[in-house]
Design a protein around this motif. Structure first.
Motif, mmCIF file in Angstrom:
data_model
loop_
_atom_site.group_PDB
_atom_site.id
_atom_site.type_symbol
_atom_site.label_atom_id
_atom_site.label_comp_id
_atom_site.label_asym_id
_atom_site.label_seq_id
_atom_site.Cartn_x
_atom_site.Cartn_y
_atom_site.Cartn_z
ATOM 1 N N GLY A 135 0.860 -1.062 0.029
ATOM 2 C CA GLY A 135 -0.053 0.045 -0.288
ATOM 3 C C GLY A 135 0.865 1.340 -0.007
ATOM 4 O O GLY A 135 1.851 1.383 -0.900
ATOM 5 N N SER A 136 0.423 2.297 0.753
ATOM 6 C CA SER A 136 1.163 3.544 0.854
ATOM 7 C C SER A 136 1.751 3.662 2.255
ATOM 8 O O SER A 136 1.012 3.636 3.076
ATOM 9 C CB SER A 136 0.532 4.555 0.477
ATOM 10 O OG SER A 136 0.569 5.818 0.533
ATOM 11 N N ASP A 137 2.920 4.426 2.145
ATOM 12 C CA ASP A 137 3.853 4.803 3.470
ATOM 13 C C ASP A 137 3.559 6.177 3.407
ATOM 14 O O ASP A 137 4.217 7.001 4.235
ATOM 15 C CB ASP A 137 5.170 4.261 3.449
ATOM 16 C CG ASP A 137 5.494 3.247 4.521
ATOM 17 O OD1 ASP A 137 4.540 3.079 5.437
ATOM 18 O OD2 ASP A 137 6.305 2.644 4.772
ATOM 19 N N GLY A 138 2.732 7.003 2.754
ATOM 20 C CA GLY A 138 2.606 8.194 2.670
ATOM 21 C C GLY A 138 1.888 8.936 3.874
ATOM 22 O O GLY A 138 2.047 8.756 4.889
ATOM 23 N N SER A 139 0.840 9.868 3.374
ATOM 24 C CA SER A 139 0.355 10.386 4.388
ATOM 25 C C SER A 139 -0.928 9.476 5.356
ATOM 26 O O SER A 139 -1.032 8.461 4.799
ATOM 27 C CB SER A 139 -0.769 11.392 3.817
ATOM 28 O OG SER A 139 -1.829 10.848 3.050
ATOM 29 N N ALA A 140 -1.339 10.005 6.255
ATOM 30 C CA ALA A 140 -2.120 9.215 7.260
ATOM 31 C C ALA A 140 -3.337 9.060 6.207
ATOM 32 O O ALA A 140 -3.905 7.695 6.385
ATOM 33 C CB ALA A 140 -2.721 9.899 8.287
ATOM 34 N N MET B 27 -4.622 4.950 5.491
ATOM 35 C CA MET B 27 -5.716 4.434 5.567
ATOM 36 C C MET B 27 -6.602 3.744 4.432
ATOM 37 O O MET B 27 -7.233 2.750 4.369
ATOM 38 C CB MET B 27 -6.680 5.422 6.426
ATOM 39 C CG MET B 27 -7.957 4.814 6.676
ATOM 40 S SD MET B 27 -9.016 5.850 7.899
ATOM 41 C CE MET B 27 -9.482 7.152 6.628
ATOM 42 N N ARG B 28 -6.474 4.652 3.392
ATOM 43 C CA ARG B 28 -7.289 4.223 2.255
ATOM 44 C C ARG B 28 -6.508 2.921 1.636
ATOM 45 O O ARG B 28 -7.350 1.945 1.031
ATOM 46 C CB ARG B 28 -7.101 5.364 1.156
ATOM 47 C CG ARG B 28 -7.938 5.037 -0.312
ATOM 48 C CD ARG B 28 -7.748 6.216 -1.403
ATOM 49 N NE ARG B 28 -8.325 7.568 -0.270
ATOM 50 C CZ ARG B 28 -8.455 8.476 -1.281
ATOM 51 N NH1 ARG B 28 -8.005 8.582 -2.588
ATOM 52 N NH2 ARG B 28 -8.896 9.520 -0.742
ATOM 53 N N SER B 29 -5.218 2.894 1.630
ATOM 54 C CA SER B 29 -4.484 1.410 0.937
ATOM 55 C C SER B 29 -4.832 0.455 2.104
ATOM 56 O O SER B 29 -4.787 -0.563 1.465
ATOM 57 C CB SER B 29 -3.135 1.942 0.870
ATOM 58 O OG SER B 29 -2.401 2.053 1.808
ATOM 59 N N GLY B 30 -4.959 0.752 3.136
ATOM 60 C CA GLY B 30 -5.262 -0.597 4.275
ATOM 61 C C GLY B 30 -6.656 -0.926 4.047
ATOM 62 O O GLY B 30 -6.837 -2.261 3.976
ATOM 63 N N LYS B 31 -7.401 -0.110 3.743
ATOM 64 C CA LYS B 31 -8.908 -0.516 3.602
ATOM 65 C C LYS B 31 -8.968 -1.484 2.095
ATOM 66 O O LYS B 31 -9.655 -2.344 1.937
ATOM 67 C CB LYS B 31 -9.932 0.647 3.230
ATOM 68 C CG LYS B 31 -10.171 1.321 4.504
ATOM 69 C CD LYS B 31 -11.067 2.365 4.583
ATOM 70 C CE LYS B 31 -11.425 2.970 5.856
ATOM 71 N NZ LYS B 31 -12.258 4.383 5.847
ATOM 72 N N MET B 32 -8.256 -1.024 1.061
ATOM 73 C CA MET B 32 -7.819 -1.703 -0.297
ATOM 74 C C MET B 32 -7.509 -2.877 -0.029
ATOM 75 O O MET B 32 -7.890 -3.859 -0.636
ATOM 76 C CB MET B 32 -6.927 -0.763 -1.076
ATOM 77 C CG MET B 32 -6.647 -1.340 -2.656
ATOM 78 S SD MET B 32 -5.473 -2.389 -2.342
ATOM 79 C CE MET B 32 -3.934 -1.443 -2.116
ATOM 80 N N LEU C 229 -5.074 -2.068 12.182
ATOM 81 C CA LEU C 229 -4.955 -0.432 12.631
ATOM 82 C C LEU C 229 -3.988 -0.056 11.665
ATOM 83 O O LEU C 229 -3.742 1.205 11.815
ATOM 84 C CB LEU C 229 -4.418 -0.653 13.967
ATOM 85 C CG LEU C 229 -5.039 -1.234 15.297
ATOM 86 C CD1 LEU C 229 -4.138 -1.067 16.610
ATOM 87 C CD2 LEU C 229 -6.402 -0.611 15.544
ATOM 88 N N GLY C 230 -3.565 -0.701 10.446
ATOM 89 C CA GLY C 230 -2.632 -0.081 9.720
ATOM 90 C C GLY C 230 -1.385 0.032 10.132
ATOM 91 O O GLY C 230 -0.678 0.967 9.676
#
Length: 624
Positions: free
Chosen positions: A396-401, A405-410, A430-431
Motif C-alpha cells: 500500500g502507501s507509506d505516505g500521508s495518514a 488508511m485508504r490503502s489499508g482498506k484496499m 489498525l494499519g
C-alpha cells in the motif's frame, strides 16, 4: 473504451457436462469418498467441502509485543487474556500464539529449551491454561506454534547430547567429525550456510565434533532419523498441549525435518564466499512425508487444525499438493511464501532484490485462487506475519495518514473477498506500518537484523555509501517492523506497557494518531472497516470463501479485478494498487446493468463508475 479480457472462461457445453458429472457423483458416491477428494470444475461453489477452519479468521499474536500486564516492558499471557474481547469484537475466530515456551530468546522463542514450560516473562503454564479456557469461553479457538526442527542449545536433550559421544541422546542431534586439509587446518563437515550465521556447523570443544544448525548456533537441529527423537518430540511438544485443550498448530519450517544425511557439499554459486546456500539438501528430504504422516496420526486423534510453513520451498502446485491435498497430504493448508517473498529476496546471482510490482502480485494471487478451485487442497490468505515487514508499507502507501488508511482498506477488500482461510497479524487491522527509516539500526533487535548490521559494518568499514546501501537493504526486509509494540491508545508507550517503563522494543512514532482506542470509536477508521469486511465475509461466505474465482486483465497494470460466483450470486472486486488515478471500463461491463456497490473505501463510487482514485477499491454484487 478500455477492454477487459476474461482470463478464464468455460464453454456452455463444458459447463453442462461438468454439472452432469457433479450430479452423478452426488448420487453414486458415498459422502466419505467425496470428502476425501473434491475436484472443482469451476461450476458451482457448493462442491467445495465445508470446514469450519476454511471460514475462520485467524489472528496471529506475538506475545512479547501484544500487551504487557505487569509493567516489565514485555508482553505476556495475562495481557493477551485482557484483550480477548477486542479480538472477538473484531471478528476473530482463532488466535495463533507465537512461541511462548521456555527459551533463552536468541530467536525470540524459536529456540526452545523446554516445550512443557513457559517463558517466565510471559507467565506460567497455569496462565496459558487460563488463556486456553478464556479463549474457548469467548467462542474462539486457539492454536500454538509447533517448533520442532531444532531446539535451544540449553534444552536438556541437547545438553545430554553434547555431554559425551556415548550419551544415549548423542544421536538426537547431528554430530559429525571435522574435515582436515593438507595443512592440518580444521573445517566443518561441508560448506552449508545457515540462515542467521555463515557456517551451518559449530565446533564443540568438549567432544571435538561439529553439530548442525540450519539457523543460529544456539539452535541445533534435531536428528529426525532417530525414532526415539521423534517420539520424544511428539510427546513433549504436541501431546502435552493438545491434552490441555488447544485446537491445533501453526507448524514452523514443516519441510525441513528430513535432510540429506550424506551431507554433500552444496554447489558453489558464490565463489567469493566460503559457505554456500544449501536449502536443496535440508528441505523436502526423502522421509519428510513419512514423518508428517506420523504427526498426522496424532493430530487427527485430537481433531487438530494444521497450517504449515513451507520455507525455502519451490512453490509449484504439484509440490504444495504433496503437503496439503485433502486426500493424500498431511496438512490442512500451508502458507504461500512465494507471495511473501515478492520484493523481499534476492535470486541466486542477484546483487539486489527484485522490486515489488503489481502484475507479479496479481499473477501470484490468481494462481493460488485457481489452485483452490482446481484441486482438493485449500489455501491461506495473508500478507503479514512476524517474519515480514508490514503490508501497508509493502503493498500500500507509506505516505500521508489518509493514503495509509485508504490503502489499508484496499488491502482489506482484496483479502476478504478471496477464497481461502484469512490470517491477520496483530496491528494489521489498525494499519500499523514499518518503523521510520530515520531510526538507527541499533533499534532493531532481531538476530537476523543484528547479524546483517554487523556484517554490513565489517564489509563497508570505510565506505559510507556502501554502508547506507546495506542498511537500506536491511531496513527494507527487517522482521523487526512487525515486532514493534501493539498500539492500544494515545497514552504513554501506546498503552502497551505502563508509563515510565521502557518497552523491550521502541514504540512506532505514530502511536498517538494510530491506535486501537482512537479507531474503535470511529466507524470510518481502518479498524471499523476491517470489522465490516469480516462481517461481510461471513455473511457472504458462499460467495467470498467458497465461490469460484475468475480474474480479468486491464490496460492499467495496477488495477486488480476479479469476480466470485456462488449460491446464485456474483461479486466483482476492483482495487487500484497505486497512488495515481486509473480508468477502467466499469462494473456493468462484467456484471451487467443492475449491479450494486456492496462496499467501497471512498464514497461516491457510483457517480464516477469508470474512474478509480489512488488506492480506491470497490466490491460490487449482483444476483444471477
Amino acid at each position: 473504451m478500455r477492454k477487459i479480457r476474461s482470463l478464464t472462461t468455460l464453454g456452455a457445453a463444458v459447463v453442462l457436462l461438468a454439472v452432469g458429472f457433479i450430479l452423478a457423483e452426488r448420487y453414486f458416491l458415498d459422502l466419505g469418498s467425496i470428502n476425501q477428494k473434491i475436484i472443482s470444475l469451476g461450476v458451482d461453489d457448493q462442491d467445495q467441502v465445508r470446514k469450519w477452519w476454511k471460514e475462520a479468521v485467524i489472528y496471529e499474536i506475538y506475545p512479547a509485543s501484544f500487551k504487557d500486564s505487569d509493567g516489565d516492558g514485555i508482553g505476556d499471557v495475562p495481557g493477551i487474556i485482557s484483550k480477548l474481547d477486542y479480538l472477538h469484537d473484531l471478528g476473530v475466530d482463532v488466535i495463533h500464539i507465537c512461541p511462548h515456551y521456555q527459551s533463552p530468546q536468541v530467536d525470540m522463542g524459536y529456540d526452545i529449551s523446554d516445550y512443557e514450560d513457559v517463558h517466565r516473562p510471559y507467565g506460567t503454564v497455569e496462565d496459558v491454561q487460563a488463556l486456553i479456557h478464556a479463549t474457548h469461553t469467548c467462542g474462539m479457538k486457539i492454536i500454538f506454534d509447533l517448533v520442532i526442527n531444532h531446539s535451544s542449545d540449553q534444552h536438556k536433550w541437547f545438553e545430554e547430547s553434547r555431554s559425551s559421544k556415548d550419551n544415549p541422546k548423542r544421536d538426537w542431534y547431528f554430530w559429525r567429525p571435522a574435515r582436515w586439509d593438507a595443512e592440518g587446518k580444521r573445517h566443518p563437515p561441508n560448506n552449508w550456510r545457515s540462515h542467521f550465521t555463515a557456517p551451518a556447523w559449530t565446533w564443540d570443544e568438549k567432544t571435538e565434533e561439529y553439530y548442525l544448525h540450519i539457523y543460529a548456533p544456539e539452535m541445533p537441529d534435531f536428528n529426525w532419523e532417530n525414532e526415539e527423537t521423534r517420539k520424544g518430540l511428539y510427546n513433549s511438544s504436541m501431546i502435552f498441549w493438545l491434552e490441555r485443550g488447544i485446537d491445533g498448530f501453526r507448524i514452523d519450517t514443516v519441510n525441513k525435518y528430513s535432510k540429506d544425511i550424506k551431507f554433500p557439499d552444496a554447489p558453489i554459486v558464490e565463489p567469493w564466499e566460503e559457505t554456500q546456500p544449501a536449502s536443496e539438501f535440508y528441505n523436502n528430504g526423502p522421509r519428510i512425508h513419512e514423518y508428517l504422516g506420523e504427526m498426522k496420526e496424532i493430530l487427527d486423534r485430537y481433531g487438530a487444525l494444521t497450517v504449515g510453513e513451507l520455507s525455502h520451498f519451490p512453490f509449484s502446485e504439484e509440490g504444495v499438493l504433496q503437503f496439503a491435498s485433502a486426500g493424500s497430504g498431511q496438512l490442512n493448508m500451508v502458507f504461500n511464501y512465494a507471495l511473501m517473498a515478492l520484493g523481499q529476496t534476492r535470486e541466486r546471482g542477484q546483487h539486489s532484490r527484485s522490486p515489488f510490482n503489481a502484475p507479479v502480485f496479481k499473477k501470484e494471487m490468481s494462481r493460488w485462487q485457481t489452485f483452490a478451485s482446481d484441486t482438493d487442497a485449500w489455501v491461506t490468505l495473508f500478507l503479514e506475519n512476524h517474519d515480514a515487514p508490514r503490508s501497508i508499507s509493502r503493498f500500500g502507501s507509506d505516505g500521508s495518514a489518509e493514503e495509509q488508511m485508504r490503502s489499508g482498506k484496499m488491502i482489506a477488500m482484496l483479502l476478504a473477498t478471496m477464497t481461502g482461510t484469512l490470517f491477520l497479524y496483530q496491528g494489521q487491522e489498525l494499519g500499523l506500518a514499518n518503523a521510520p527509516r530515520s531510526w538507527p539500526v541499533e533499534e532493531f533487535k532481531d538476530v537476523r537484523s543484528v547479524n546483517m548490521a554487523r556484517k554490513a559494518k565489517e564489509k563497508c568499514k570505510h565506505d559510507s555509501t556502501c554502508l547506507k546501501k546495506e542498511i537500506d537493504e536491511l531496513w527494507e526486509t527487517a522482521r523487526d517492523h512487525a515486532r514493534l509494540p501493539m498500539q492500544w491508545n494515545s497514552g504513554p508507550n501506546a498503552g502497551f506497557t505502563d508509563e515510565g517503563v521502557t518497552p523491550w522494543m521502541r514504540v512506532n512514532n505514530d502511536w498517538k494518531t494510530k491506535n486501537a482506542e482512537l479507531q474503535s470509536g470511529n466507524s470510518l477508521s481502518l479498524l471499523g472497516f476491517w470489522k465490516r469486511m469480516l462481517r461481510l465475509r461471513k455473511e457472504y461466505k458462499d460467495l467470498f470463501v467458497y465461490g469460484v474465482y475468475q480474474s480479468y486483465a486491464t490496460e492499467a497494470a495496477e488495477l486488480f479485478v476479479f469476480t466470485k460466483v456462488g449460491s446464485g450470486k456474483k461479486s466483482l472486486t476492483v482495487v487500484n494498487m497505486s497512488g495515481e488515478e486509473k480508468r477502467w471500463e466499469g462494473a456493468s461491463s462484467i456484471l451487467g446493468e443492475g449491479c450494486r456497490i456492496l462496499i467501497e473505501n471512498i464514497g461516491g463510487g457510483a457517480q464516477r463508475e469508470e474512474v478509480l482514485s489512488a488506492w480506491e477499491g470497490r466490491v460490487y454484487s449482483t444476483v444471477l
